[in-house]
Design a protein around this motif. Structure first.
Motif, PDB file in Angstrom:
ATOM      1  N   SER A 195     100.996  43.947  21.219  1.00 24.75           N
ATOM      2  CA  SER A 195     100.566  42.913  22.150  1.00 24.75           C
ATOM      3  C   SER A 195     101.624  41.825  22.214  1.00 24.75           C
ATOM      4  CB  SER A 195      99.226  42.320  21.690  1.00 24.75           C
ATOM      5  OG  SER A 195      99.419  41.581  20.511  1.00 24.75           O
ATOM      6  N   PRO A 196     101.570  40.964  23.221  1.00 22.83           N
ATOM      7  CA  PRO A 196     102.555  39.891  23.316  1.00 22.83           C
ATOM      8  C   PRO A 196     102.569  38.968  22.118  1.00 22.83           C
ATOM      9  CG  PRO A 196     101.428  40.171  25.412  1.00 22.83           C
ATOM     10  CD  PRO A 196     100.718  41.053  24.418  1.00 22.83           C
ATOM     11  N   SER A 197     101.546  38.973  21.310  1.00 23.22           N
ATOM     12  CA  SER A 197     101.528  38.133  20.113  1.00 23.22           C
ATOM     13  C   SER A 197     102.405  38.694  19.016  1.00 23.22           C
ATOM     14  CB  SER A 197     100.112  37.970  19.596  1.00 23.22           C
ATOM     15  OG  SER A 197      99.569  39.202  19.215  1.00 23.22           O
ATOM     16  N   PHE A 238     114.315  48.543  23.019  1.00 24.57           N
ATOM     17  CA  PHE A 238     113.875  47.672  24.100  1.00 24.57           C
ATOM     18  C   PHE A 238     112.390  47.908  24.324  1.00 24.57           C
ATOM     19  CE2 PHE A 238     112.731  47.109  28.569  1.00 24.57           C
ATOM     20  CZ  PHE A 238     113.106  45.795  28.766  1.00 24.57           C
ATOM     21  N   ALA A 239     111.639  46.833  24.522  1.00 19.40           N
ATOM     22  CA  ALA A 239     110.202  46.957  24.776  1.00 19.40           C
ATOM     23  C   ALA A 239     109.768  45.884  25.758  1.00 19.40           C
ATOM     24  CB  ALA A 239     109.404  46.839  23.478  1.00 19.40           C
ATOM     25  N   THR A 240     108.833  46.249  26.606  1.00 18.60           N
ATOM     26  CA  THR A 240     108.207  45.268  27.490  1.00 18.60           C
ATOM     27  C   THR A 240     106.725  45.600  27.578  1.00 18.60           C
ATOM     28  OG1 THR A 240     108.242  44.256  29.692  1.00 18.60           O
ATOM     29  CG2 THR A 240     108.724  46.617  29.572  1.00 18.60           C
ATOM     30  N   TYR A 297     114.397  42.836  22.816  1.00 15.32           N
ATOM     31  CA  TYR A 297     115.544  43.723  22.561  1.00 15.32           C
ATOM     32  C   TYR A 297     115.944  43.568  21.104  1.00 15.32           C
ATOM     33  CZ  TYR A 297     120.396  45.327  22.454  1.00 15.32           C
ATOM     34  OH  TYR A 297     121.568  45.963  22.119  1.00 15.32           O
ATOM     35  N   LEU A 298     116.174  44.695  20.435  1.00 17.70           N
ATOM     36  CA  LEU A 298     116.561  44.682  19.026  1.00 17.70           C
ATOM     37  C   LEU A 298     117.763  45.596  18.829  1.00 17.70           C
ATOM     38  CD1 LEU A 298     116.190  44.120  15.984  1.00 17.70           C
ATOM     39  CD2 LEU A 298     114.521  45.985  15.938  1.00 17.70           C
ATOM     40  N   ASP A 299     118.814  45.046  18.269  1.00 20.77           N
ATOM     41  CA  ASP A 299     119.994  45.817  17.895  1.00 20.77           C
ATOM     42  C   ASP A 299     120.094  45.765  16.376  1.00 20.77           C
ATOM     43  OD1 ASP A 299     122.422  46.981  17.436  1.00 20.77           O
ATOM     44  OD2 ASP A 299     123.525  45.832  18.938  1.00 20.77           O
ATOM     45  N   GLY A 324      96.362  46.370  27.970  1.00 20.56           N
ATOM     46  CA  GLY A 324      97.516  46.255  28.850  1.00 20.56           C
ATOM     47  C   GLY A 324      98.331  47.526  28.844  1.00 20.56           C
ATOM     48  N   LEU A 325      99.617  47.382  29.133  1.00 19.53           N
ATOM     49  CA  LEU A 325     100.522  48.523  29.236  1.00 19.53           C
ATOM     50  C   LEU A 325     101.826  48.202  28.536  1.00 19.53           C
ATOM     51  CD1 LEU A 325     100.656  51.363  30.574  1.00 19.53           C
ATOM     52  CD2 LEU A 325     101.892  50.275  32.461  1.00 19.53           C
ATOM     53  N   LEU A 326     102.350  49.193  27.838  1.00 20.75           N
ATOM     54  CA  LEU A 326     103.575  49.034  27.054  1.00 20.75           C
ATOM     55  C   LEU A 326     104.596  50.090  27.462  1.00 20.75           C
ATOM     56  CD1 LEU A 326     105.254  48.194  24.394  1.00 20.75           C
ATOM     57  CD2 LEU A 326     103.973  50.048  23.299  1.00 20.75           C
ATOM     58  N   TYR A 327     105.854  49.659  27.594  1.00 17.67           N
ATOM     59  CA  TYR A 327     106.978  50.593  27.688  1.00 17.67           C
ATOM     60  C   TYR A 327     107.938  50.262  26.563  1.00 17.67           C
ATOM     61  CZ  TYR A 327     111.483  52.556  28.911  1.00 17.67           C
ATOM     62  OH  TYR A 327     112.676  53.226  28.859  1.00 17.67           O
TER      63      TYR A 327
END
Length: 454
Positions: A452-454, A134-136, A151-153, A119-122
């Motif tokens: 990965s989404p997992s 931030f990651a998607t 999202y992580l603060d 897949g693709l990650l940003y």
């Protein structure tokens, strides 16, 4: 002779007294903290991670500790901490940093037995210059596909002691159940179920004394099961089909965490205990509990060598199909992805990481590893079915499932692999492993790039 003895004793007493006075001498007072070098990271963020403010006392040996704190954030590829005198017993603390590139767009790959895809990650590692993350990611693979946003603060209100995260997922999982036994060369799928889900979770944590961590997490999920694949041997549902069900849980965690990731080497220890509960009182259609104990430890050897240990004990009570414990694939190398299932799991992993060579900013490191796991069903229902609070079947066990130690699975895999790291960019780990399943005598290969989404 006696005069000389007295003289030497007096001199020794003075030396010891001077040493004790030096050991008890207070540190220098910090007049101001100066941050140099960052282009994106805000100076107050750098200072917050140093945990030093104007007016604090600073001993010389603390400079190394401050440097390690800043490196452990992952924001900087180089850090230099020094002082300048500003007066008698007073100094200026100087924090010089060289930033990493904070964002990345990268492909992701997953290649292991029974799970192939990509897949693709940003990912942005330093939102607004305040170290917010931030990651998607989007991924399609044979076993698990979906969309992930997180999202992580880790610096709430400018305080590194406070941490908040929020994540959402849309997933479609192919859940394969295999014939029991770790000695199969080619494990046989006896039931295949498709599970679709959407979830949202938030966690708030606090770190005390830079080592004691506590957190609470709330998760809300919608879960929908499809009918089992008619081509497989077992076609009775593992999870009731029909309207989607709501799964909500509250997870409490407390532990000690002194880990620091200093470039490619992890140091420190993590011990934590957790308790998760799901019932109608927290908004769930299910009723289950899960307990966990986790041990992680990183040891630095010969400057760049690293021993990494991980042990876990987990046990669930009345776990529905989608919350069961699993082993296999990247969690137990040498075996098929999610090959083993149960409600009680013991696992231990030992890895030895060592440097191979470096080309500019790209580091190549080798790893040798051993993965060991024990999976058990403690006490299965007599009729082979587990029901929720409304009487709906949330787990239909395979006909040959056995509980207790007689039905347990013990498996071990050993192998070696390669890891790639980029020092000057926030880039996910790239790794490839070759593992030998001791029980089955089979070699299997694993490739992971990105997340990965997992």
């Amino acid at each position: 002779m006696s005069g000389r003895v007295v003289k030497w004793c007096a001199m020794l007493g003075l030396a010891l007294g001077a040493g004790q006075a030096g050991a008890q001498e207070p540190g220098q007072v910090v007049d101001e903290v100066v941050v140099r070098g960052p282009e994106k990271t805000r100076p107050e963020t750098v200072q917050a991670y140093s945990r030093i403010d104007a007016g604090d006392e600073l001993a010389f040996e603390e400079l190394d500790k401050v440097e390690r704190r800043l490196l452990a954030t992952g924001l900087f590829q180089e850090v230099k901490v020094s002082t300048e005198p500003t007066g008698a017993g007073r100094v200026r603390l100087i924090l010089e940093v060289e930033e990493k590139a904070s964002w990345v767009v990268a492909p992701t790959f997953a290649l292991s037995s029974d799970n192939v895809g990509g897949g693709l990650l940003y990912a942005e590692n330093n939102l607004w210059g305040r170290s917010k993350k931030f990651a998607t990611a989007a991924q399609v693979s044979t076993a698990e596909s979906g969309l992930f946003v997180g999202y992580l603060d880790q610096n709430v209100f400018g305080l590194p002691q406070l941490r908040f995260s929020l994540e959402g997922q849309l997933r479609s999982d192919r859940m394969d159940e295999y014939r029991p036994g770790a000695g199969q060369e080619d494990p046989e799928v006896v039931r295949r179920t498709r599970l679709n889900s959407a979830s949202l979770a938030g966690e708030f944590g606090v770190m005390l004394f830079e080592r004691v961590r506590a957190a609470v997490k709330y998760r809300l999920m919608s879960i929908d099961a499809k009918s089992p694949d008619a081509k497989e041997e077992v076609t009775t549902p593992a999870f009731s089909t029909g309207p989607a069900q709501q799964d909500a849980s509250v997870r409490l965690m407390v532990g000690i965490d002194t880990r620091q990731n200093l470039h490619a080497v992890m140091e420190g220890i993590n011990l934590e205990a957790s308790y998760e509960v799901s019932n109608p009182e927290v908004g769930s259609d299910f009723r289950y509990r899960r307990f966990g104990l986790l041990y992680r430890h990183g040891l630095r050897l010969f400057e760049e060598h690293n021993v990494v240990l991980r042990g876990e004990a987990a046990a669930g009570v009345d776990l529905p199909f989608h919350q069961e414990l699993v082993m296999g694939g990247n969690s137990l190398r040498g075996f098929v992805h999610r090959q083993f299932r149960g409600d009680t799991r013991l696992s231990f992993t030992a890895e030895y990481h060592f440097p191979l060579f470096t080309i500019r900013q790209l580091s190549f490191r080798g790893v040798g590893f051993s993965d060991t796991g024990l999976m058990v069903w403690r006490d299965l229902p007599a009729d082979g079915e587990l029901r929720d609070v409304n009487g709906r079947v949330v787990r239909g066990y395979l006909p040959d499932s056995k509980s207790g130690l007689k039905g347990s699975t013990f498996a071990q895999g050993v192998g070696a692999g390669l890891r790639l790291y980029l020092r000057n960019i926030v880039l996910p780990l790239v790794g490839v492993d070759a593992a030998y399943g001791v029980n089955s005598g089979e070699f299997r290969f694993y490739l992971v790039a990105g997340v990965s989404p997992s």
